[in-house]
Write a protein that holds these residues in place. Structure first.
Motif, short mmCIF file in Angstrom:
data_model
loop_
_atom_site.label_atom_id
_atom_site.label_comp_id
_atom_site.label_asym_id
_atom_site.label_seq_id
_atom_site.Cartn_x
_atom_site.Cartn_y
_atom_site.Cartn_z
N GLY A 3 0.68 -1.11 -0.01
CA GLY A 3 0.05 0.13 -0.07
C GLY A 3 0.81 1.55 -0.06
O GLY A 3 1.94 1.30 0.17
N ILE A 4 0.23 2.33 -0.24
CA ILE A 4 0.77 3.68 -0.47
C ILE A 4 1.98 3.96 0.92
O ILE A 4 2.95 4.39 0.93
N PRO A 5 1.13 3.73 2.18
CA PRO A 5 2.50 4.28 3.43
C PRO A 5 3.37 3.24 3.48
O PRO A 5 4.58 3.62 3.59
N LEU A 6 3.04 2.00 3.25
CA LEU A 6 4.54 1.02 3.23
C LEU A 6 5.48 1.25 1.90
O LEU A 6 6.58 1.14 2.16
N LYS A 7 4.83 1.69 0.80
CA LYS A 7 5.49 2.14 -0.45
C LYS A 7 6.38 3.24 -0.06
O LYS A 7 7.76 3.19 -0.14
N LYS A 8 5.99 4.16 0.59
CA LYS A 8 6.78 5.46 0.97
C LYS A 8 7.96 5.20 1.93
O LYS A 8 8.90 5.41 1.99
N LEU A 9 7.51 4.29 2.84
CA LEU A 9 8.42 3.89 3.87
C LEU A 9 9.59 2.91 3.12
O LEU A 9 10.76 3.30 3.44
N ALA A 10 9.21 1.96 2.16
CA ALA A 10 10.20 1.44 1.42
C ALA A 10 10.92 2.18 0.70
O ALA A 10 12.32 1.98 0.58
N GLU A 11 10.48 3.29 0.00
CA GLU A 11 11.44 4.10 -0.60
C GLU A 11 12.32 4.77 0.20
O GLU A 11 13.48 5.06 -0.36
N THR A 12 12.02 5.22 1.41
CA THR A 12 12.71 5.77 2.44
C THR A 12 14.01 4.88 2.76
O THR A 12 15.03 5.47 2.84
N LEU A 13 13.56 3.58 2.88
CA LEU A 13 14.66 2.65 3.12
C LEU A 13 15.46 2.06 1.84
O LEU A 13 16.49 1.26 2.11
N GLY A 14 15.12 2.66 0.63
CA GLY A 14 16.15 2.11 -0.39
C GLY A 14 15.71 0.89 -0.89
O GLY A 14 16.53 0.24 -1.60
N ALA A 22 8.04 -5.07 -0.97
CA ALA A 22 9.16 -4.24 -0.83
C ALA A 22 10.20 -5.00 -0.20
O ALA A 22 9.99 -5.75 0.63
N PHE A 23 11.42 -4.85 -0.83
CA PHE A 23 12.45 -5.76 -0.23
C PHE A 23 13.93 -4.85 -0.47
O PHE A 23 13.86 -4.43 -1.40
N GLY A 24 14.72 -5.25 0.37
CA GLY A 24 15.92 -4.66 0.46
C GLY A 24 16.87 -5.14 1.38
O GLY A 24 16.36 -5.84 2.48
N ASP A 25 17.95 -4.63 1.61
CA ASP A 25 19.17 -5.09 2.47
C ASP A 25 18.67 -4.01 3.83
O ASP A 25 18.91 -2.66 3.40
N LYS A 27 20.61 -3.27 7.15
CA LYS A 27 21.37 -3.39 8.36
C LYS A 27 22.16 -4.73 8.21
O LYS A 27 22.40 -5.30 9.35
N GLY A 28 22.43 -5.39 7.07
CA GLY A 28 23.04 -6.83 7.00
C GLY A 28 22.07 -7.93 7.14
O GLY A 28 22.33 -9.01 6.92
N TYR A 29 20.75 -7.65 6.77
CA TYR A 29 19.70 -8.49 6.78
C TYR A 29 18.92 -8.18 5.35
O TYR A 29 18.52 -7.06 5.09
N SER A 30 18.49 -9.46 4.54
CA SER A 30 17.30 -9.03 3.61
C SER A 30 16.00 -8.97 4.16
O SER A 30 15.93 -9.84 4.99
N VAL A 31 15.51 -7.85 3.93
CA VAL A 31 14.18 -7.61 4.72
C VAL A 31 12.82 -7.59 3.53
O VAL A 31 13.19 -6.59 2.55
N THR A 32 11.97 -8.20 3.68
CA THR A 32 10.85 -8.04 2.90
C THR A 32 9.62 -7.59 3.45
O THR A 32 9.50 -7.98 4.73
N LEU A 33 8.84 -6.56 3.09
CA LEU A 33 7.74 -6.19 3.67
C LEU A 33 6.44 -6.12 2.84
O LEU A 33 6.76 -6.05 1.36
N ALA A 34 5.42 -6.49 3.29
CA ALA A 34 4.22 -6.53 2.38
C ALA A 34 3.03 -6.21 3.42
O ALA A 34 2.72 -6.25 4.63
N ASP A 35 1.68 -5.83 2.75
CA ASP A 35 0.58 -5.51 3.40
C ASP A 35 -0.10 -6.69 3.45
O ASP A 35 -0.35 -7.20 2.49
N GLY A 36 -0.76 -7.10 4.50
CA GLY A 36 -1.92 -8.11 4.46
C GLY A 36 -3.13 -7.76 4.76
O GLY A 36 -3.45 -6.42 5.05
N MET A 37 -3.91 -8.62 5.20
CA MET A 37 -5.55 -8.25 5.40
C MET A 37 -5.40 -7.94 7.00
O MET A 37 -5.53 -8.84 7.81
N LEU A 43 9.60 -10.03 6.81
CA LEU A 43 10.38 -10.99 6.75
C LEU A 43 11.78 -10.74 6.56
O LEU A 43 12.07 -9.72 5.96
N PHE A 44 12.42 -11.53 7.51
CA PHE A 44 13.86 -11.19 7.81
C PHE A 44 14.87 -12.32 7.22
O PHE A 44 14.54 -13.60 7.74
N GLY A 45 15.57 -12.29 6.20
CA GLY A 45 16.28 -13.37 5.72
C GLY A 45 17.45 -13.87 6.66
O GLY A 45 18.27 -12.81 7.18
#
Length: 152
Positions: A3-14, A22-25, A27-37, A43-45
């Motif tokens: 969603g839009i709020p999570l997308k904005k956060l993801a963009e600030t995190l690169g 939304a996913f990226g590195d 602080k040394g961990y692969s993190v994946t973010l998503a909205d659910g119901m 998710l932390f790799g």
């Protein structure tokens, strides 16, 4: 979905946004973010054997923070930790603090993140490939990605 709020956060995190995630590195961990119901999925790799005693540390952390962080559900896998936070007013605002809290715990427990291939447990000497394993985006050696596909 992102969603839009999570997308904005993801963009600030690169983070990158692809396939409803939304996913990226982080602080040394692969993190994946998503909205659910009714929840935000994080998710932390990680790279953990099924009999690794650090599973208990992770479980202890989740249980100790369950009420304060509004943890709605969780699952721990050898490749990733799946935490779902109740999506209420203020969740997105507190998400960066929660990410820091989890990463600090993982670092203190010396749980390997982006430096080790989940499949072979060896360190990376090249830029890893990123694959989606279940819901999480996980770094792996390119040769390990092929072996993993063959195993499946």
């Amino acid at each position: 979905m992102v969603g839009i709020p999570l997308k904005k956060l993801a963009e600030t995190l690169g983070f990158e946004i692809k396939n409803g995630r939304a996913f990226g590195d982080y602080k040394g961990y692969s993190v994946t973010l998503a909205d659910g119901m009714g929840y935000k999925q994080i998710l932390f790799g990680v790279c953990l054997a099924k009999d690794d005693p650090r599973w208990n540390q992770i479980l202890g952390f989740i249980e100790a923070n369950r009420k304060e962080s509004r943890i709605k559900g969780y699952a721990i896998h050898p490749s990733h930790i799946d935490i779902r936070l109740e999506d209420v007013a203020g969740t997105i605002k507190h998400l960066p603090d929660f990410l820091d809290k989890v990463v600090n715990m993982l670092q203190e427990a010396e749980v390997p993140g982006n430096t080790v291939c989940w499949y072979c447990h060896n360190p990376f000497t090249e830029v890893p490939s990123k694959i989606q394993l279940n819901d999480a985006v996980i770094p792996m050696h390119s040769a390990c990605v092929e072996r993993c596909k063959d195993d499946v």
